[in-house]
Design a protein around this motif. Structure first.
Motif: not given
Lengths: 644, 247
Positions: B14-15, B56, A355, B12, B17, B164-167, A350, A344-345, B19, A348, B162, A362-364, A371
């Motif tokens: 919803v939040s 990404h 995902e 984002h 924030r 998947p995100f990888a840290y 996954i 995953t880290q 992104q 990526g 996209p 990450r977003g919210c 919400v």
């Protein structure tokens, strides 16, 4: 002749085994460093072996009856002979009678092991060298036992005695030679593993189930190659005795998903050695995906070219059934999470469906992209105060993800109504409650988990409360056992325990729901992860329900399939885990399955066709309260319950 | 093929924030098809959202140090002129900024580059310095276009998802921060009209045939109007009683 040579044969065996295990020792040393309390481990070894390991082995009576005389006889005989060599007791006939008895016990054990394998071996056992292993054992035991018998009666038949001694030497050295790659390895690596176990707290009745935080500043996040494992994890892989109890307990294996914990551990043990991939003689991964099979200490493990297919990794529900069953105390789930963390880290890599919740995290801060301020919307009309920063409450209710799910809301509504009826001082965090991060962590997204954990710990630090109450065992486990590493130590109580307290206190009038047959499905994160199997049952009994147990219940319960991100990874199998579990529930004849986890409720309610009704424990409790309210006032009585 | 992806300042839904916009993350996945080490370009002060682009699939990120109130067009044009990318990928519009959707077009005009909209797949062309682009059209149609590079290509939401995100890669990616000289213009917002958002009814798909014909009747009698409405409903299969004349 025996008196002279047999002890030396044992010395020779120990030397050969030492050389062989030395080869693995060099390999283990190439793993990552890990803090190990050697002295404490060595001191605790006998107790860990004789109590903790035996406790697990004994669950399979036949295995215990086989292993006690077999291993006991072997260790005792070799021990006697070494003592004899040092002290000169070998001149004494009674000594040889003792040695003969020990080998006799070993012979009996080996015979029992042969019975487990012939004419047909148990499905979960491995074949290959494991199948022929008992013959090497019995040959050595009989030959050595006969030699000792001759020594007991004096050198009566020197020619025969020479023959048995030669046989003993050959059998013994053959046994010792398997200490690096073969079955005998389990004994030496297993003993080492008990000494250097990565979770020493789990022995002696303790529990250690929390995942360890990952250093996010590390060079590489998670485990890519065998060399990335801590060295004592490499020892664990070598300790595997391929008994297959993990495989028999694994819900993913049962559902035909490509996961077998036993195969996984065997693959990892093989991968760390490198060279040619040794043959595996157990059951294959169900619906096995083809892999390249490239192994080596520095070769990537999880990939199409490696030994483990990604689907195998993502099939795991992290239910810990394998860990619970493993007599060698191997920590399969830690291993899987370590491998997932790298996928995953760093890559990526996954499943795309998995995902989605991670992107939402990450977003919210919420896996379904909801919400946070809407978490309490379902409770419109209920008494559910939101606590402001600096506020105070007796019980802080942690709503969790269930508050966004219609099924979960029914449970939470019931719980809140019970708490209101019982006049419990409760409050919720409201918009400050982020998701606990369980799903992110099990999917290997440690960075997201740590961010959520820190934010939640900060939010919890801003209010005062005595304890946290939650209806979600996943949140319970994370808050209780995993947040302490991030500076948040709380008293967390599950609603089953809380309601059992309420019922025992007799503060609420309850009317028994007599005549209804139920069966209780233990959530993995409550039962196995936190050892709470009594309180829910006490509560159900207090409600007057007729309780039937499934064959697999308590700490050995089968998973519903909802944990560890398995539902979002959604690896196809032959059938679905909840279908299997529901069939087990229906087998008891109960009309209702009592659950105590929103995940279990969702998974089990997803089962189609005729099946028992799924009710959360809180819903049943509320029914009992409502039934009491319906009855004339004079008939109402508080149910008396024996205090725990 | 030297490729960069324009990264807007998205929020984002919803939040709220900062992104990375999903469409731009899809653009990164497309960029990775033709460039082993694609980079990204962002004009603005806030890095917290766009830095996720490194997770990404971008290897590097260029950030022009520009106030959020400044029109990024000239700074972007100057940077892109200096860097000479073969391919510039962009989303359709910013998400959370001023969102005119015009930036890629105005950039193309200033740089004198061809622009192609709504790509769902890109592959290097058979000839050097060409690119084959699959364009998404209405009703799932696709059109394959070959263009000469350098060019600007915007990405359609139906492009592959996209990566998947990888840290880890995000942590290792390089961020190059470029100062911008003070001559940049403030965003030209004064000329823009601002009015409250009004929900408009969805345009209904018109069924083929006569229904699409002239159906505007000015001041008909009530009986005539009723007859016309019923006839319309009949003709479109909403009401089935047979023609009125039959009764």
């Amino acid at each position: 002749m025996t008196a002279t040579f047999l002890p030396w044969i044992v010395v020779l065996m120990i030397a050969v085994a030492g050389v062989q295990i030395g080869r693995r020792l060099r390999l283990w040393r190439r793993g990552q460093p890990a803090p190990v309390d050697w002295l404490g481990g060595l001191r605790a070894l006998p107790k860990r072996y004789l109590v903790d390991v035996h406790h697990v082995v004994e669950r399979d009576r036949a295995a215990a009856k086989m292993h006690v005389p077999l291993a006991g006889g072997l260790v005792a005989a070799c021990g006697f002979l070494l003592i004899g060599l040092v002290t000169g007791l070998t001149a004494w006939r009674f000594f040889w009678a003792l040695v003969t008895l020990a080998f006799l016990a070993m012979t009996a054990g080996a015979l029992l092991e042969i019975r487990r394998r012939y004419p047909r071996r148990l499905a979960r056992l491995s074949g290959g060298s494991w199948q022929t292993f008992p013959f090497a054992l019995i040959a050595f035991a009989i030959a050595s036992g006969l030699s000792a018998l001759f020594a007991t009666f004096g050198n009566a038949l020197p020619a025969l005695e020479l023959l048995t001694l030669i046989l003993a030497a050959v059998g013994g050295v053959a046994l010792a030679a398997t200490a690096a790659e073969g079955p005998m390895r389990h004994a030496l690596a297993g003993a080492t593993h008990l000494v250097v176990h990565p979770r020493p707290q789990r022995f002696g009745g303790g529990r250690s189930t929390e995942l360890k935080p990952l250093d996010l500043d590390a060079e590489k996040l998670g485990t890519e190659t065998p060399a990335d494992f801590a060295w004592n994890r490499l020892v664990a892989f070598d300790a595997c005795v391929q008994c297959g109890r993990c495989e028999a307990a694994c819900p993913a294996f049962a559902a035909g998903q490509p996961l077998s914990p036993k195969h996984l551990i065997a693959d990892l043990a093989a991968a760390s050695a490198g060279g040619e991939r040794p043959p595996y003689h157990g059951n294959p991964y169900p619906n096995a995906r083809p892999v390249g099979g490239r192994i080596g200490l520095h070769a990537p493990i999880v990939s199409a070219e490696g030994v483990i297919h990604p689907d195998t990794l993502w099939s795991c529900t992290t239910c810990r059934a394998c860990v619970e069953e493993c007599p060698m105390m191997i920590e399969h789930v830690d291993t899987i999470i370590d491998l997932r963390r790298f996928q995953t880290q760093e890559r990526g890599a996954i499943p795309l469906k998995a995902e989605e919740p991670l992107a939402n995290f990450r977003g919210c801060d919420e896996p379904n992209g909801r919400v946070l301020a809407e978490r309490t919307d379902f409770a419109a009309g209920l008494k559910l105060p939101v606590i402001a920063a600096g506020g105070q409450t007796d019980v802080l209710l942690w709503l969790g993800q269930a508050a966004f799910d219609l099924r979960g809301q029914r449970t939470l509504t019931a719980l809140i109504r019970i708490l209101t009826a019982a006049k419990v001082d409760i409050a919720v965090l409201g918009a400050d409650e982020r998701d606990c991060g369980d799903l992110a962590r099990r999917l290997g997204d440690e960075a997201t988990f740590q961010r959520l954990a820190s934010a939640n710990v900060a939010a919890l630090a801003s209010v005062r409360f005595r304890r946290i109450l939650t209806a979600d065992p996943h949140a319970l486990h994370v808050l209780r056992n995993e947040y302490p590493a991030f500076g948040g130590t709380y008293e967390v109580v599950h609603h089953t325990a809380f309601l059992a307290e309420l019922a025992a206190a007799g503060r609420i009038p309850l009317s028994p729901l007599a005549g209804r047959s139920i069966t209780y499905h233990d959530p993995c994160y409550l039962g196995r992860y936190n050892g709470e199997v009594e309180a829910p049952r006490r509560l159900l009994d207090a409600l007057g329900l007729e309780r039937h147990e499934m064959a697999r219940s308590g700490k050995r319960a089968m998973c519903c399939g909802g944990g560890g991100g398995a539902p979002v990874a959604d690896i196809p199998g032959d059938t679905r885990i909840p279908d299997l579990r529901m069939a087990q529930a229906a087998e008891t004849g109960a009309k209702t399955v009592a659950v105590a986890c929103p995940q279990c409720a969702a998974m089990l309610e997803g089962v189609t066709g005729e099946r028992p009704v799924v009710k959360d424990v809180a819903e049943l409790f509320l029914e009992a309260i409502e039934a009491a309210a319906m009855r004339p006032a004079e008939a109402v009585r508080a149910l008396e319950v024996e205090p725990a | 093929m030297k490729t960069t992806v324009l990264l807007s300042h998205a929020r984002h839904p919803v939040s709220d924030r900062p992104q990375l916009s999903r469409l731009e993350a899809q653009a990164i996945a497309l960029a990775a098809e033709v460039d082993e080490a694609p980079s990204g370009l962002h004009a603005g002060r806030n890095e917290t959202g766009v830095v996720a682009a490194l997770g990404h699939g971008l290897t590097a990120l260029d950030r022009l140090d520009l106030a959020d109130t400044t029109d990024p067009l000239s700074a972007l044009a100057a940077f892109l002129t200096r860097q000479r990318f073969d391919l510039i990928l962009a989303g359709r519009r910013g998400e959370g900024g001023h969102e005119t959707g015009l930036l890629p077009y105005r950039l193309a005009a200033i740089l004198g580059l061809p622009i192609l909209a709504d790509a769902v797949a890109i592959t290097p062309g058979a000839a050097v310095e060409t690119l084959v682009v699959d364009q998404a059209m209405a009703k799932g149609a696709r059109r394959r276009v070959t263009i000469r590079l350098p060019a600007i290509v915007t990405v359609h939401p139906l492009a592959p998802p996209p990566r998947p995100f990888a840290y880890g890669p995000m942590r290792r990616g390089t961020i190059r921060r470029h100062p911008v000289d003070g001559s940049a213009n403030a965003a030209d917002l004064d000329t823009a009209e601002e009015r409250p958002h009004r929900l408009r009814p969805k345009l209904m798909r018109q069924s083929a045939g006569q229904a699409a014909g002239a159906n505007l009747y000015v001041d008909p009698t009530p009986e005539e109007a009723a007859r016309l409405i019923l006839a319309y409903l009949e003709a479109n299969g909403i009401r089935r009683y047979g023609p009125l004349n039959d009764r």
